[in-house]
Structure formats: C-alpha cells, structure tokens
Design a protein around this motif. Structure first.
Motif, PDB file in Angstrom:
ATOM      1  N   ILE A 244       0.911  -1.171  -0.102  1.00 55.06           N
ATOM      2  CA  ILE A 244      -0.001  -0.105  -0.061  1.00 55.06           C
ATOM      3  C   ILE A 244       0.841   1.206   0.051  1.00 55.06           C
TER       4      ILE A 244
ATOM      5  N   ASP B  66      -0.258   5.542   2.565  1.00 55.58           N
ATOM      6  CA  ASP B  66      -1.193   4.803   3.094  1.00 55.58           C
ATOM      7  C   ASP B  66      -1.022   3.774   4.445  1.00 55.58           C
TER       8      ASP B  66
ATOM      9  N   GLN C 170     -11.625   8.649   8.459  1.00 57.13           N
ATOM     10  CA  GLN C 170     -10.748   7.363   8.696  1.00 57.13           C
ATOM     11  C   GLN C 170     -10.520   7.115  10.210  1.00 57.13           C
TER      12      GLN C 170
ATOM     13  N   LYS D  41      -6.682  -5.001  -4.119  1.00 57.31           N
ATOM     14  CA  LYS D  41      -6.471  -3.443  -4.343  1.00 57.31           C
ATOM     15  C   LYS D  41      -7.375  -2.577  -3.678  1.00 57.31           C
ATOM     16  N   GLN D  42      -7.810  -2.948  -2.555  1.00 52.81           N
ATOM     17  CA  GLN D  42      -8.952  -2.086  -1.826  1.00 52.81           C
ATOM     18  C   GLN D  42      -8.244  -0.663  -1.262  1.00 52.81           C
ATOM     19  N   LYS D  43      -8.938   0.185  -0.995  1.00 48.72           N
ATOM     20  CA  LYS D  43      -8.522   1.378  -0.491  1.00 48.72           C
ATOM     21  C   LYS D  43      -8.197   1.426   0.955  1.00 48.72           C
TER      22      LYS D  43
ATOM     23  N   GLU E 278      -9.309   2.724   3.377  1.00 50.90           N
ATOM     24  CA  GLU E 278     -10.344   2.657   4.677  1.00 50.90           C
ATOM     25  C   GLU E 278     -10.718   1.214   4.709  1.00 50.90           C
TER      26      GLU E 278
END
Length: 332
Positions: free
Chosen positions: A42, A46, A121, A172-174, A176
């Motif tokens: 990430i 991130d 977040q 490939k998730q964000k 969050e």
C-alpha cells in the motif's frame, strides 16, 4: 544472572511462559509477514494512515482500560473466592467507560479535525473502543493459568486476519478497507475470549454480580496505573501525530516502519515479564526479595538492549530493505 532468571521461570510459571512465548512468537510472525507485506503493497503514505489509526486504537484502549489490566491480575490472584464477581465488575466498568469515550471521541473528531477524509478514517477506528472491554479476559486467563486459551485465540485470530488482509491487498482495496480490519481484529479476538470463557466457566453467570461498592475498590488503585500507562503510550505514539500534521503521510509511513521494527524486538522482554508477574505478586510482601528479583530482570533487559543496539547498527539497513522495500530505506 541469566541462570537465575531461567531458574525463576522454571520453578514458577514454566507452562504459562511457554504459552506466552508461543503467543508472542505468532504475533512476531504476523508482524514480520502480513504487516510488512501490507506496508510494501500500500506504500508509505497509506501505511502512515494505517499506523496512526492503530495508534489511536491503542491509546484509546489504554484510557478505557483505566489501568485495570495490570491491577486485574493481582486482584484475580489475591481474591480467588470472588473471581467471577471481580471479573464482572471490571468488565462492566470498562464497558460503561468505552461507550462514553467512544461518543466523546466522535464528538472531538467532528469539532477539531478539519480534514474530512482523515476525520472519517479515524471515525472508523474509534468504533474499536466498544470492544476493548473484552480484553479483561486476558488477565483473567493469565491469573487462572489458562494462557493456552490466549494463545489459541491469538493464533486463530492471526490466521483469519492474515487471510483477510491478503484478500484486500490482492483486490487493491482502498485504505479505508484496511482500517476496518482493525475493528474486525478486535471483534474476532473478543469472540474467541468469550467462547473460551464460557467453555471454561460452564456458564456460571450467577456468580457474576456487579456491586457498586466494588467500583471504588477497583478504580482507585487503577487510576495511578492508568496515568503511567497513558503517558507512556502517549510519549511513544504522539510523535506520529506531529509527523502526520507537519511532514505528511509519506514520512509518517517511513517512520512507522521503524517503530514496527523496534516493537518487534520487545517480544522477548515482554514474555519474561508477563510470565513472572504472577510470581512477583506472590512475593510482594517480601520487599527485599522482590527488589532483588526485579533488579536481576532489569539488569538482563539492559544487556538485551545493548545487544539489540549493536545488532541494529550493523544490520539495520539490510533488515529494512528486506522487510519493507526500498521506499522505506530512510527508516533507520
């Protein structure tokens, strides 16, 4: 000196130390593999957000704990006749505090954090506070010499969380999505603690009575421990907030990698101290013997720290590049 420490461990809590060692070992393996894999994939920016969110969860958990985590072990060992009653009192006190602290934290975020993305977040992680009270089962199992339940809970939790994190990385998730894993991690651990407690105590809820009179007995000595624990974690974690706001997420991620490696080296001392704490409780009235034993442990820790410093000076750059990749090369 080392032989003396090993003799104490063997004579007092050898099985408990074995299980504690396995628990910390799998935590170390989890950190070395999944967390470093997460950091690599990430990126520093991130990962900086993930790390500071984790710090919020840790500091919040310390406040909700009210200093009772350390006190609980002593209370459970010394008052075995009221074991379940004390457990219920501590759990309920923590849960009431967790609800109020969660609401206050959300209010503070809404009023003082201007960055809408960062606010959202942190709001995700704040929900973790509602499950912190279940950590009360940790000192309960340690004081009743059921550390194997802690190990099994942690082992299954690490397996499940590893699979989830790898799945999120693969898709490939964000960031969050990874923040939700912090909540999920605490929920899974809480469920395992509850399962083994119900199995061990055979649903003896009749003994779990909360008395308001018990709250004063429990809270007063815990407040001093709360202050020391909170200040300790604040000193260790507050620098991440300054780096976040003054240097940005990328530098925070690089710094967090260094912090993670530092925390990995704390595994061995924590195993020894955790295993010997019940023994220290049994000799607390013998001040001379207690001081002598504690002095030996401190001396051993000093030798260990000196060894780690020399080891890191020689191999620090190689370790960082191997674990986290070239983007984190500034960590040492």
């Amino acid at each position: 000196m080392i032989k003396e420490v090993l003799r104490l461990m063997k004579n007092q809590n050898i099985h408990q130390i074995y299980w504690s060692f396995l628990d910390r070992l799998f935590k170390l393996i989890f950190s070395l593999t999944i967390i470093t894999y997460l950091a690599k994939n990430i990126g520093p920016s991130d990962y900086g957000i993930y790390s500071i969110s984790l710090s919020v969860a840790i500091i919040g958990g310390t406040i909700i704990g009210l200093g009772l985590d350390q006190l609980s072990t002593k209370l459970f060992l010394n008052d075995n006749n009221n074991l379940l009653q004390n457990l219920a009192s501590i759990f309920i006190i923590k849960y009431i505090v967790s609800i109020f602290f969660t609401l206050i934290s959300l209010l503070v975020l809404s009023l003082f954090i201007k960055d809408l993305i960062f606010k959202n977040q942190l709001s995700i992680v704040v929900l973790t506070f509602l499950f912190i009270p279940f950590n009360t089962f940790d000192p309960f199992f340690r004081s009743t010499y059921k550390v194997k339940y802690l190990f099994i809970s942690s082992f299954l939790r690490y397996i499940i969380m590893s699979l989830i994190i790898v799945y999120l990385i693969y898709n490939k998730q964000k960031i969050e999505a990874f923040l939700y894993t912090i909540i999920l991690d605490q929920i899974i651990l809480s469920l395992f603690y509850l399962f083994f407690f119900l199995k061990y105590e055979k649903f003896q809820f009749s003994k779990m009575k909360f008395k308001i009179s018990d709250s004063n007995k429990i809270l007063k000595p815990g407040l001093l421990l709360l202050l020391s624990s909170f200040l300790g974690y604040l000193i260790l974690r507050s620098d991440q907030f300054f780096i976040k706001f003054y240097l940005g997420n990328n530098q925070l991620g690089i710094y967090s990698a260094a912090v993670n490696i530092y925390e990995m080296f704390l595994v061995l001392p924590s195993i020894i101290l955790t295993g010997l704490f019940p023994y220290f409780v049994t000799i607390e009235n013998n001040k001379k013997l207690l001081f002598k034993r504690f002095q030996r442990i401190c001396s051993l820790n000093i030798v260990y720290v000196l060894f780690i410093v020399m080891f890191w000076l020689l191999l620090g750059n190689i370790i960082v590049n191997f674990l986290f990749g070239i983007h984190y090369a500034l960590s040492p």
